[in-house]
Design a protein around this motif. Sequence first.
Motif, PDB file in Angstrom:
ATOM      1  N   LEU A   1      10.738  47.652  45.509  1.00  0.00           N
ATOM      2  CA  LEU A   1      11.305  48.762  46.266  1.00  0.00           C
ATOM      3  C   LEU A   1      10.485  49.080  47.508  1.00  0.00           C
ATOM      4  O   LEU A   1      11.026  49.542  48.508  1.00  0.00           O
ATOM      5  CB  LEU A   1      11.398  50.002  45.375  1.00  0.00           C
ATOM      6  N   SER A   2       9.178  48.830  47.449  1.00  0.00           N
ATOM      7  CA  SER A   2       8.317  49.185  48.587  1.00  0.00           C
ATOM      8  C   SER A   2       8.574  48.315  49.795  1.00  0.00           C
ATOM      9  O   SER A   2       8.066  48.609  50.885  1.00  0.00           O
ATOM     10  CB  SER A   2       6.841  49.079  48.187  1.00  0.00           C
ATOM     11  N   THR A   3       9.357  47.242  49.665  1.00  0.00           N
ATOM     12  CA  THR A   3       9.672  46.394  50.812  1.00  0.00           C
ATOM     13  C   THR A   3      11.086  46.591  51.307  1.00  0.00           C
ATOM     14  O   THR A   3      11.468  46.004  52.317  1.00  0.00           O
ATOM     15  CB  THR A   3       9.485  44.904  50.452  1.00  0.00           C
ATOM     16  N   THR A   4      11.894  47.391  50.617  1.00  0.00           N
ATOM     17  CA  THR A   4      13.294  47.520  50.996  1.00  0.00           C
ATOM     18  C   THR A   4      13.749  48.949  51.218  1.00  0.00           C
ATOM     19  O   THR A   4      14.687  49.166  51.988  1.00  0.00           O
ATOM     20  CB  THR A   4      14.198  46.897  49.909  1.00  0.00           C
ATOM     21  N   ASP A   5      13.147  49.912  50.552  1.00  0.00           N
ATOM     22  CA  ASP A   5      13.598  51.297  50.682  1.00  0.00           C
ATOM     23  C   ASP A   5      12.682  52.048  51.652  1.00  0.00           C
ATOM     24  O   ASP A   5      11.470  52.119  51.432  1.00  0.00           O
ATOM     25  CB  ASP A   5      13.587  51.989  49.320  1.00  0.00           C
ATOM     26  N   PRO A   6      13.245  52.617  52.724  1.00  0.00           N
ATOM     27  CA  PRO A   6      12.390  53.284  53.723  1.00  0.00           C
ATOM     28  C   PRO A   6      11.535  54.403  53.146  1.00  0.00           C
ATOM     29  O   PRO A   6      10.363  54.526  53.498  1.00  0.00           O
ATOM     30  CB  PRO A   6      13.398  53.816  54.745  1.00  0.00           C
ATOM     31  N   LEU A   7      12.108  55.235  52.277  1.00  0.00           N
ATOM     32  CA  LEU A   7      11.346  56.348  51.728  1.00  0.00           C
ATOM     33  C   LEU A   7      10.230  55.850  50.822  1.00  0.00           C
ATOM     34  O   LEU A   7       9.089  56.328  50.902  1.00  0.00           O
ATOM     35  CB  LEU A   7      12.275  57.290  50.961  1.00  0.00           C
ATOM     36  N   VAL A   8      10.539  54.890  49.943  1.00  0.00           N
ATOM     37  CA  VAL A   8       9.502  54.340  49.070  1.00  0.00           C
ATOM     38  C   VAL A   8       8.426  53.646  49.890  1.00  0.00           C
ATOM     39  O   VAL A   8       7.228  53.758  49.605  1.00  0.00           O
ATOM     40  CB  VAL A   8      10.124  53.370  48.046  1.00  0.00           C
ATOM     41  N   ARG A   9       8.837  52.930  50.934  1.00  0.00           N
ATOM     42  CA  ARG A   9       7.864  52.253  51.793  1.00  0.00           C
ATOM     43  C   ARG A   9       6.958  53.271  52.486  1.00  0.00           C
ATOM     44  O   ARG A   9       5.747  53.083  52.607  1.00  0.00           O
ATOM     45  CB  ARG A   9       8.597  51.389  52.822  1.00  0.00           C
TER      46      ARG A   9
ATOM     47  N   SER B   1       3.185  34.639  52.752  1.00  0.00           N
ATOM     48  CA  SER B   1       3.339  36.090  52.870  1.00  0.00           C
ATOM     49  C   SER B   1       4.303  36.548  51.815  1.00  0.00           C
ATOM     50  O   SER B   1       5.351  35.950  51.627  1.00  0.00           O
ATOM     51  CB  SER B   1       3.879  36.471  54.259  1.00  0.00           C
ATOM     52  N   SER B   2       3.947  37.602  51.103  1.00  0.00           N
ATOM     53  CA  SER B   2       4.812  38.115  50.036  1.00  0.00           C
ATOM     54  C   SER B   2       5.274  39.518  50.308  1.00  0.00           C
ATOM     55  O   SER B   2       5.584  40.264  49.422  1.00  0.00           O
ATOM     56  CB  SER B   2       4.055  38.082  48.692  1.00  0.00           C
ATOM     57  N   ALA B   3       5.341  39.887  51.579  1.00  0.00           N
ATOM     58  CA  ALA B   3       5.663  41.275  51.885  1.00  0.00           C
ATOM     59  C   ALA B   3       7.117  41.605  51.692  1.00  0.00           C
ATOM     60  O   ALA B   3       7.461  42.731  51.436  1.00  0.00           O
ATOM     61  CB  ALA B   3       5.258  41.583  53.330  1.00  0.00           C
ATOM     62  N   GLY B   4       7.981  40.662  51.814  1.00  0.00           N
ATOM     63  CA  GLY B   4       9.393  41.020  51.699  1.00  0.00           C
ATOM     64  C   GLY B   4      10.249  39.852  51.301  1.00  0.00           C
ATOM     65  O   GLY B   4       9.929  38.708  51.584  1.00  0.00           O
ATOM     66  N   THR B   5      11.316  40.149  50.690  1.00  0.00           N
ATOM     67  CA  THR B   5      12.266  39.112  50.288  1.00  0.00           C
ATOM     68  C   THR B   5      13.581  39.251  51.021  1.00  0.00           C
ATOM     69  O   THR B   5      14.486  38.476  50.807  1.00  0.00           O
ATOM     70  CB  THR B   5      12.526  39.204  48.780  1.00  0.00           C
ATOM     71  N   GLY B   6      13.698  40.205  51.902  1.00  0.00           N
ATOM     72  CA  GLY B   6      14.960  40.365  52.611  1.00  0.00           C
ATOM     73  C   GLY B   6      14.821  41.307  53.763  1.00  0.00           C
ATOM     74  O   GLY B   6      13.804  41.972  53.931  1.00  0.00           O
ATOM     75  N   LYS B   7      15.825  41.363  54.604  1.00  0.00           N
ATOM     76  CA  LYS B   7      15.828  42.226  55.777  1.00  0.00           C
ATOM     77  C   LYS B   7      16.684  43.443  55.505  1.00  0.00           C
ATOM     78  O   LYS B   7      17.810  43.336  55.038  1.00  0.00           O
ATOM     79  CB  LYS B   7      16.392  41.468  56.981  1.00  0.00           C
ATOM     80  N   LEU B   8      16.163  44.590  55.823  1.00  0.00           N
ATOM     81  CA  LEU B   8      16.915  45.834  55.657  1.00  0.00           C
ATOM     82  C   LEU B   8      17.164  46.424  57.023  1.00  0.00           C
ATOM     83  O   LEU B   8      16.234  46.761  57.741  1.00  0.00           O
ATOM     84  CB  LEU B   8      16.139  46.822  54.791  1.00  0.00           C
ATOM     85  N   ARG B   9      18.424  46.530  57.382  1.00  0.00           N
ATOM     86  CA  ARG B   9      18.768  47.173  58.656  1.00  0.00           C
ATOM     87  C   ARG B   9      19.122  48.616  58.372  1.00  0.00           C
ATOM     88  O   ARG B   9      19.953  48.882  57.531  1.00  0.00           O
ATOM     89  CB  ARG B   9      19.965  46.467  59.307  1.00  0.00           C
TER      90      ARG B   9
ATOM     91  N   HIS C   1      24.532  47.171  56.416  1.00  0.00           N
ATOM     92  CA  HIS C   1      23.810  48.369  55.996  1.00  0.00           C
ATOM     93  C   HIS C   1      23.701  48.479  54.471  1.00  0.00           C
ATOM     94  O   HIS C   1      23.002  49.373  53.978  1.00  0.00           O
ATOM     95  CB  HIS C   1      24.493  49.625  56.536  1.00  0.00           C
ATOM     96  N   ASP C   2      24.399  47.632  53.755  1.00  0.00           N
ATOM     97  CA  ASP C   2      24.377  47.662  52.290  1.00  0.00           C
ATOM     98  C   ASP C   2      23.063  47.047  51.812  1.00  0.00           C
ATOM     99  O   ASP C   2      22.842  45.834  51.920  1.00  0.00           O
ATOM    100  CB  ASP C   2      25.569  46.871  51.749  1.00  0.00           C
ATOM    101  N   VAL C   3      22.172  47.873  51.259  1.00  0.00           N
ATOM    102  CA  VAL C   3      20.841  47.390  50.892  1.00  0.00           C
ATOM    103  C   VAL C   3      20.903  46.364  49.767  1.00  0.00           C
ATOM    104  O   VAL C   3      20.010  45.522  49.647  1.00  0.00           O
ATOM    105  CB  VAL C   3      19.916  48.563  50.497  1.00  0.00           C
TER     106      VAL C   3
END
Length: 514
Positions: free
Chosen positions: A15-23, A505-513, A461-463
Amino acid sequence: MTRRPSPEPPAVVPLSTTDPLVRHLADRWGGPAGEHLRAPDSTGRRGSSWWTIPRILMLLTTVAIVLSVLSSQYCRLNGWGGVGVYHYGCYSDVAALWGTRDFAQTPWAPFSEQHHTFEYPALTMVFASLVAAVTHALDTLTGGYWGERTGLLYWDLTFLLAALAWMILVLATMKAARHRPWDAVIVAVSPAIIFGIGINWDIFPAAALALAVLFAQRRRWGLAGVMIGVGVSFKLYPLFMLGALVTLAARHYLRGDTEGTDDDVDLPALGWFTGSMVLTWGVINVPVMLISFESWARFFEFSAERGAGYSSIWHVWMTLGETGPSAETVSLWSFLLFAAACVGVFAVGLSAPVPPRMVQLLLLIVAAFMVFNKVYSPQFMIWLVPLIALAVPRVRDVVIWHAFQVLHFWAIWMHLADIVGDYQPQHSFDPNLYVAAAIGHMAATGYICAIVVRDIYRPEHDVVRATDPRTSLPPEGTGEAGSVPSTNTPPTGTRTADTSSTGTSSAGTGKLRT
């Protein structure tokens, strides 16, 4: 019907790589997922760690169950009578109906015309009677130890089974979330469930619906129909999954762009689903009809006859205007508005640039039923929690929706305390505040629906889609499919691990717009 094997689930998305609030919060407490976070396998296991995702979710659910019990402790100690049940927010239909529907006299009261009628569907009748039978048996085995407290024992036994259903609901949501199992945390620690699970039997159809969604994802249409047949025998609303599937089936034949997707539904699949649903419903309901048709039909008669209930748009109308429409008028307009909403969801499903996810359509239909229904009971908020976790799992939106639901939860109890209590005006809850809270809970649900519709028409925009490497998205600003979101580019603002020495790099598995 073509049955495709379920694909292997992609890597779990933190979640820390995809949700703005959690990040944003992770940047301040602990940091986001980095190079020392071991990649989990398909079961959520990280290396040799015992703490798998399902076990962590079960721990969180257990903590929430304890909090739920504590929130009802005043009533468990003092009983469910008097105005205190409203002041402490622990009112329960389960406990109230123990006495008022004659369960204290006989566990089979719902099936007897000589006792008070029990205005619930068939499986709720059976379930409530079986728990009542166990309650009487335990009281007998203990030599009448419970005495006048058998109502407490009945509530405790019902809550114990409801807690088990809550755990099943969390696990089903986790599995249905596929690459986003952490979204099930929304269900595990939901304040809506914490406060609402002890009121009525609504957690059971919610669990049945979640299992149906999971089986449908895996294209086990017969099992999905069985679970809907079970759910509808508890409450009506799981039936609305059929509407979502009909919409996707229509799109399959009218636009032909759903084939090969997780949400592809053809006529054979729809037939298997519907047939197994009807058969299961019949197996449960026909025996009850044969025992007492009048008792079985009471739920439908009561639903047709009742007027505007608390916290519905119709009750708000009556409260603000001091007079309101008749029960017949409310029934007519409630049906017409819900039917119009269903037509709207059908149109959305057909006109979207890419096939919408089934759970998105299901959420819209269930939400429309809740908003336009003749009554809105506080525990109805449980219905949307797993659907929100699967359809629109943005933490910010989840928090906003829950805030208004909890506000309404306390507002309705304080409003009822004002009605039944004998207090001076300065010590009473202002009716205008209750009306504002009722409008707020409907507006919050409308907000969630607006976000879902936005995600359907602008799928970038669909996460859920944006973090699923199997999903093909249209390029931003177009209506054409074919662009697959990057699985290596981290979202903006995410700290990445230093790759100079490791080369990875393991920071993210996808792009969130956003």
